[in-house]
Design an enzyme around this catalytic site. Structure first.
Site, short mmCIF file in Angstrom:
data_model
loop_
_atom_site.label_atom_id
_atom_site.label_comp_id
_atom_site.label_asym_id
_atom_site.label_seq_id
_atom_site.Cartn_x
_atom_site.Cartn_y
_atom_site.Cartn_z
N LYS A 198 0.76 -0.95 0.48
CA LYS A 198 -0.07 0.04 -0.15
C LYS A 198 0.39 1.33 -0.12
O LYS A 198 0.70 2.36 -0.53
CB LYS A 198 -0.98 -0.06 1.07
N GLU A 239 -10.08 7.26 3.81
CA GLU A 239 -10.25 6.09 4.20
C GLU A 239 -10.03 4.76 4.72
O GLU A 239 -9.09 4.92 4.71
CB GLU A 239 -11.88 6.40 3.55
N SER A 248 1.91 -9.55 -0.35
CA SER A 248 1.54 -8.75 -0.56
C SER A 248 1.89 -8.08 0.58
O SER A 248 2.28 -6.68 0.63
CB SER A 248 -0.06 -8.14 -1.49
C1 LIG Z 1 -5.34 -4.14 1.44
C2 LIG Z 1 -4.26 -5.34 1.18
C3 LIG Z 1 -4.61 -6.10 0.35
C4 LIG Z 1 -6.29 -5.71 -0.39
O1 LIG Z 1 -5.38 -4.88 -1.49
P1 LIG Z 1 -5.72 -4.77 -2.24
O2 LIG Z 1 -6.46 -3.64 -3.30
O3 LIG Z 1 -6.86 -5.98 -3.58
O4 LIG Z 1 -4.48 -5.07 -2.96
C5 LIG Z 1 -3.51 -7.20 -0.04
N1 LIG Z 1 -2.75 -6.91 0.58
C6 LIG Z 1 -2.85 -6.78 1.56
C7 LIG Z 1 -1.51 -6.84 2.48
C8 LIG Z 1 -3.41 -5.45 2.18
O5 LIG Z 1 -2.76 -4.91 2.93
#
Ligand SMILES: *Cc1c(COP(=O)(O)O)cnc(C)c1O
Length: 400
Positions: A92, A114, A381
């Site tokens: 993010k 938000e 992610s």
């Molecule tokens: C917020 C988040 C997601 C989901 O958000 P996307 O916009 O679909 O990427 C996925 N993995 C992590 C670690 C997150 O913090």
């Protein structure tokens, strides 16, 4: 290689995307669109963005060969793109930095955002501190009660957290409140959206900032693994980490793109967040996309063990990739994700985020059906430190 050039001028990905907002927001979005169009092609802006990613975030994040797990599964070689190693622990931050730099160049002095699970709020508070901008984060009071630690983090970073008491007191109400505040303070305020959703130009802009993930993989995979992957897998909440790794691979026809949605208690339980698999085209948060709604068009409450996947819509570019067949979208339920979470901890020594664990579970399912010389690349992610409480609870243990 196929060419791919979406969205169009008006922000459409085929029949999806666009701009469905009240009259009052049109001029704010036009100002943003024009500014971003300038910066997007400005080498000076791009150089600053890359420099921040290198020195503040720690990019490039490595790719990693999950050797032991691949061997145990007896099929394809599994690789991770390590977004969990970024500053603040997830992908993010890439987007938060990009938008904060746009805000600064537009002369805005205040960021608003938000947040549902709190992760995007923390990323926004982080960049606000970094660039000396004022920051207010809106959060439904029900979500806030579940996320005390992230609220404390945001406060430490100097942000103000406003709890929203309207509606169901969750993400969608926080979003409405942030929009309302933006409309009335457009002169000095920039609204940072945390995923590839919202009205044009947000889905395009957030994608451009997150595409660094896939761009790095395009050079890292041949160097480290000897070639590009056969399959790329990512979890899909709003869709930003997935589009970030998918987008640079779209022209590579031989690379399969697989998005994993949260099936919660199962696709037929009514308790899931699989917008692309069980939703219908509709309008949500300023764009046309797949939406989970009931027969009366009311948005349905979603469920996932992973707070970051718990969203009733999805970025419009994914809707288009689904319809065109360029990407496919599959379900992984809570139980499968938790199993992959624990296996990743034991076998690879990496504690993954519960969101990312959904993508890992699909890799575990696919790998044994593929040859040992084939490659699966998973977008890891984020890291799972934030999920300790949830995981302990799911295992019937006490934590903290
Ligand atoms: C917020 C988040 C997601 C989901 O958000 P996307 O916009 O679909 O990427 C996925 N993995 C992590 C670690 C997150 O913090």
């Amino acid at each position: 290689m196929v060419s791919y050039d979406f969205p169009d001028e008006a922000g459409h990905f085929g029949p999806y995307g666009g701009l469905f907002v009240s009259e009052t927001l049109i001029s704010a979005l036009a100002e943003l669109r024009e500014a971003y169009e300038r910066f997007r092609n400005d080498p000076d802006f791009q150089a600053e963005f890359r420099d921040e990613l290198a020195h503040f975030v720690g990019r490039p994040s490595p790719v990693y060969h999950a050797r032991r797990w691949s061997q145990l599964l007896g099929g394809a070689q599994i690789y991770f793109k390590r977004e969990d190693l970024n500053h603040t622990g997830a992908h993010k931050i890439n987007n938060a930095i990009g938008q904060a730099l746009v805000a600064r160049r537009m002369g805005k002095t205040r960021l608003i955002a938000e947040t549902g699970a709190g992760q995007h709020g923390v990323a926004t508070a982080t960049v606000a501190a970094r660039y000396g901008l004022d920051c207010t984060v809106y959060m439904g009071s029900v979500d806030a009660a579940r996320q005390r630690q992230n609220i404390y983090r945001m406060n430490l970073l100097g942000a103000k957290v406003v709890e929203v008491e309207s509606g169901s007191k969750t993400l969608k109400d926080a979003l409405n409140e942030a929009m309302r505040v933006w409309v009335t303070n457009v002169d000095d305020t920039f609204y940072i959206i945390g995923t590839v959703a919202g009205p044009h130009p947000y889905p395009m802009m957030v994608r451009d900032f997150q595409a660094v993930i896939g761009q790095e993989c395009l050079t890292q995979m041949p160097e480290y693994a000897g070639r590009q992957p056969d399959v790329v897998i990512a979890a899909v909440g709003g869709g930003s980490n997935a589009i970030g790794i998918f987008h640079p691979y779209i022209p590579y026809e031989n690379v399969q793109l697989v998005g994993v949605e949260a099936a919660g208690h199962g696709l037929d339980s009514g308790r899931h967040a699989a917008s692309l698999q069980r939703g219908v085209p509709g309008v949500l948060h300023g764009n046309r996309t797949y939406v989970l709604q009931d027969a009366d068009g009311q948005v349905i409450e979603t469920h996932s063990v992973s707070a970051g996947l718990d969203y009733p819509g999805v970025g419009p570019e994914h809707a288009w990739l689904k319809d065109t067949g360029r990407a496919r979208y599959v379900p992984i339920d809570d139980e499968q994700a938790l199993k992959a979470f624990h296996d990743c901890c034991h076998i690879e020594g990496i504690i993954p985020a519960l969101e990312s664990s959904h993508a890992l579970a699909e890799a575990v399912r696919l790998a044994p059906t593929m040859g040992k010389d084939q490659i699966i690349l998973v977008n890891l992610s984020g890291r799972g430190d934030k999920d300790m409480h949830t995981v302990a609870q799911q295992s019937g243990q006490q934590w903290g």
